[in-house]
Scaffold this motif. Sequence first.
Motif, mmCIF file in Angstrom:
data_model
loop_
_atom_site.group_PDB
_atom_site.id
_atom_site.type_symbol
_atom_site.label_atom_id
_atom_site.label_comp_id
_atom_site.label_asym_id
_atom_site.label_seq_id
_atom_site.Cartn_x
_atom_site.Cartn_y
_atom_site.Cartn_z
ATOM 1 N N SER A 61 0.844 -1.202 0.000
ATOM 2 C CA SER A 61 0.000 0.000 0.000
ATOM 3 C C SER A 61 0.878 1.251 0.000
ATOM 4 O O SER A 61 2.091 1.172 0.244
ATOM 5 C CB SER A 61 -0.873 0.028 1.265
ATOM 6 O OG SER A 61 -0.034 0.205 2.399
ATOM 7 N N GLY A 62 0.229 2.386 -0.209
ATOM 8 C CA GLY A 62 0.946 3.658 -0.162
ATOM 9 C C GLY A 62 1.507 3.920 1.222
ATOM 10 O O GLY A 62 2.645 4.384 1.385
ATOM 11 N N THR A 63 0.718 3.600 2.226
ATOM 12 C CA THR A 63 1.158 3.818 3.609
ATOM 13 C C THR A 63 2.399 2.976 3.909
ATOM 14 O O THR A 63 3.375 3.468 4.494
ATOM 15 C CB THR A 63 0.009 3.467 4.587
ATOM 16 O OG1 THR A 63 -1.115 4.292 4.256
ATOM 17 C CG2 THR A 63 0.401 3.675 6.026
ATOM 18 N N ASN A 66 5.432 4.490 1.960
ATOM 19 C CA ASN A 66 6.013 5.669 2.617
ATOM 20 C C ASN A 66 6.797 5.245 3.859
ATOM 21 O O ASN A 66 7.903 5.739 4.117
ATOM 22 C CB ASN A 66 4.910 6.660 3.007
ATOM 23 C CG ASN A 66 4.336 7.389 1.799
ATOM 24 O OD1 ASN A 66 5.025 7.597 0.797
ATOM 25 N ND2 ASN A 66 3.076 7.800 1.888
ATOM 26 N N HIS A 87 -0.348 13.720 3.771
ATOM 27 C CA HIS A 87 -0.952 12.434 4.108
ATOM 28 C C HIS A 87 -0.098 11.691 5.126
ATOM 29 O O HIS A 87 -0.612 11.100 6.075
ATOM 30 C CB HIS A 87 -1.119 11.598 2.825
ATOM 31 C CG HIS A 87 -2.062 10.461 2.980
ATOM 32 N ND1 HIS A 87 -1.672 9.251 3.508
ATOM 33 C CD2 HIS A 87 -3.382 10.342 2.705
ATOM 34 C CE1 HIS A 87 -2.715 8.434 3.530
ATOM 35 N NE2 HIS A 87 -3.769 9.070 3.049
ATOM 36 N N GLU A 92 -1.438 8.653 8.355
ATOM 37 C CA GLU A 92 -0.778 7.353 8.343
ATOM 38 C C GLU A 92 -0.521 6.839 9.762
ATOM 39 O O GLU A 92 0.495 6.218 10.069
ATOM 40 C CB GLU A 92 0.460 7.390 7.420
ATOM 41 C CG GLU A 92 -0.023 7.692 5.992
ATOM 42 C CD GLU A 92 0.981 7.643 4.865
ATOM 43 O OE1 GLU A 92 2.146 7.271 5.091
ATOM 44 O OE2 GLU A 92 0.579 7.993 3.741
ATOM 45 N N GLU A 139 4.712 15.944 -0.981
ATOM 46 C CA GLU A 139 3.559 15.210 -1.527
ATOM 47 C C GLU A 139 3.096 15.848 -2.834
ATOM 48 O O GLU A 139 2.827 17.042 -2.882
ATOM 49 C CB GLU A 139 2.422 15.238 -0.489
ATOM 50 C CG GLU A 139 1.192 14.445 -0.902
ATOM 51 C CD GLU A 139 0.175 14.381 0.235
ATOM 52 O OE1 GLU A 139 0.562 14.166 1.404
ATOM 53 O OE2 GLU A 139 -1.025 14.576 -0.045
ATOM 54 N N ASN A 143 -2.914 15.917 -1.858
ATOM 55 C CA ASN A 143 -4.298 15.462 -1.716
ATOM 56 C C ASN A 143 -5.181 16.485 -1.003
ATOM 57 O O ASN A 143 -6.135 17.014 -1.578
ATOM 58 C CB ASN A 143 -4.248 14.108 -0.976
ATOM 59 C CG ASN A 143 -5.594 13.496 -0.727
ATOM 60 O OD1 ASN A 143 -6.622 14.128 -0.891
ATOM 61 N ND2 ASN A 143 -5.594 12.249 -0.321
ATOM 62 N N ASP A 172 6.094 11.488 -1.566
ATOM 63 C CA ASP A 172 4.855 10.718 -1.530
ATOM 64 C C ASP A 172 4.133 11.055 -2.832
ATOM 65 O O ASP A 172 3.391 12.029 -2.925
ATOM 66 C CB ASP A 172 4.015 11.103 -0.301
ATOM 67 C CG ASP A 172 2.678 10.360 -0.273
ATOM 68 O OD1 ASP A 172 2.399 9.592 -1.222
ATOM 69 O OD2 ASP A 172 1.912 10.566 0.698
ATOM 70 N N ALA A 174 1.840 9.336 -4.375
ATOM 71 C CA ALA A 174 0.660 8.469 -4.537
ATOM 72 C C ALA A 174 -0.014 8.769 -5.885
ATOM 73 O O ALA A 174 -0.430 7.863 -6.604
ATOM 74 C CB ALA A 174 -0.307 8.692 -3.386
ATOM 75 N N ARG A 175 -0.082 10.065 -6.212
ATOM 76 C CA ARG A 175 -0.719 10.484 -7.477
ATOM 77 C C ARG A 175 0.247 11.319 -8.324
ATOM 78 O O ARG A 175 -0.176 12.284 -8.964
ATOM 79 C CB ARG A 175 -2.003 11.270 -7.180
ATOM 80 C CG ARG A 175 -3.047 10.461 -6.449
ATOM 81 C CD ARG A 175 -4.341 11.227 -6.206
ATOM 82 N NE ARG A 175 -5.277 10.415 -5.447
ATOM 83 C CZ ARG A 175 -5.252 10.281 -4.114
ATOM 84 N NH1 ARG A 175 -4.346 10.916 -3.387
ATOM 85 N NH2 ARG A 175 -6.146 9.492 -3.505
ATOM 86 N N CYS A 200 1.281 5.070 -6.045
ATOM 87 C CA CYS A 200 0.201 4.105 -5.837
ATOM 88 C C CYS A 200 -0.282 3.545 -7.168
ATOM 89 O O CYS A 200 -0.621 4.300 -8.073
ATOM 90 C CB CYS A 200 -0.973 4.758 -5.108
ATOM 91 S SG CYS A 200 -0.626 5.070 -3.375
ATOM 92 N N LYS A 203 -4.752 3.524 -7.204
ATOM 93 C CA LYS A 203 -5.652 4.689 -7.200
ATOM 94 C C LYS A 203 -6.100 4.923 -8.644
ATOM 95 O O LYS A 203 -6.718 4.036 -9.225
ATOM 96 C CB LYS A 203 -4.953 5.882 -6.543
ATOM 97 C CG LYS A 203 -4.629 5.580 -5.078
ATOM 98 C CD LYS A 203 -4.248 6.774 -4.268
ATOM 99 C CE LYS A 203 -4.313 6.478 -2.777
ATOM 100 N NZ LYS A 203 -3.328 5.525 -2.265
#
Length: 341
Positions: A61-63, A66, A87, A92, A139, A143, A172, A174-175, A200, A203
Amino acid sequence: MVEKNLDFRSDTVTRPSPEMREASYNAKLGDDVYQDDPTVIELERVGAEVLGKEACLFVTSGTQGNAVAILAHTNRGDEIILEERSHIYVNEVGGLAVMGQLMSRTVKGVNGHMDPEDIRKAVRIENIHFPPTTLLCVENTHNSAGGIALTVPQMKSYWDVAKENNLGVHLDGARVFNAAVALGVDVKEITQYADTVQICLSKGLAAPVGSLVVGPKDIIDKARKYRKMLGGGMRQAGIIAAPGIIAVTKMVDRLAEDHANAKVLAEGLTKLGIKVVNEVQTNMVYVDFSSIGWTAEDWNKACTEMGWKSRGRGTGTRLVTHYGIEEEDINSFLENLAKRV
Ligand SMILES: Cc1ncc(COP(=O)(O)O)c(C=O)c1O
């Protein structure tokens, strides 16, 4: 055929494409803890290449991504710098304090962007009383700032301050592919300004599970060991890695559709008097429905009745566009909503 997925809560709700399901079914498998699952090996090869780094690790996972990256960068008692609404800091579970025994120092961002001078001021000088500052976390997209894409010069400005002060940089991301698409740049232009990056797969890129962590081989080797410590050593993981290969090689360009749909949604909502509170750059629209006198209960009821999932809280919510939502769905959502406001 894209399976409809009328759910605005997040892009984490995306379901794998038919091609991804097929790829899982046919995936060649091994035991990834022994590093002999050929599909995971291929995903990690592709991930490193696409993101422009030496090595790559597939994580759950992203968590987790990281966490293992940050643990690999730091030692117990270090201080790390994060944006105050990031995030990692907010969402987290305080894992870095628990697992890494790290101090967190936050910097206030404007639209997710930290002033490099504020980062500079947050770095501790060498003093017997102070913990050493060793890492900066960034990040992108940001987000909670509304899916804002931090620009390449902004990324460089953080990198420059970090390197002047001998800090590592963890992104991070993620996106981060949303950021690259929104900015019209190759993702490597962004990732060059981070030592390690977490992205990620599950997502907007629509894979069912997992993230990648990329970076220099020595840090990724350490991260692999931390992943094992955290129970993330997976066995026949090729089943879930196979969709990940499709995610990074075939699903990136379509993120532009999600961004266009978010803009259509934001314009439509504004016309109905619903206040859009963020600048819509990628796939997120943050709204305040108290502008039409609605409560979260009113919003949630209306969405449920229209066949959509959305999670209003307080006076607003976040609406995320993604694979499984098409422009016609946004238009029909807006038409139905217009009948109720
Ligand atoms: C910016 C950001 N980083 C990390 C994560 C964590 O990802 P995961 O839910 O896979 O643990 C998320 C999840 O929404 C996120 O938005």
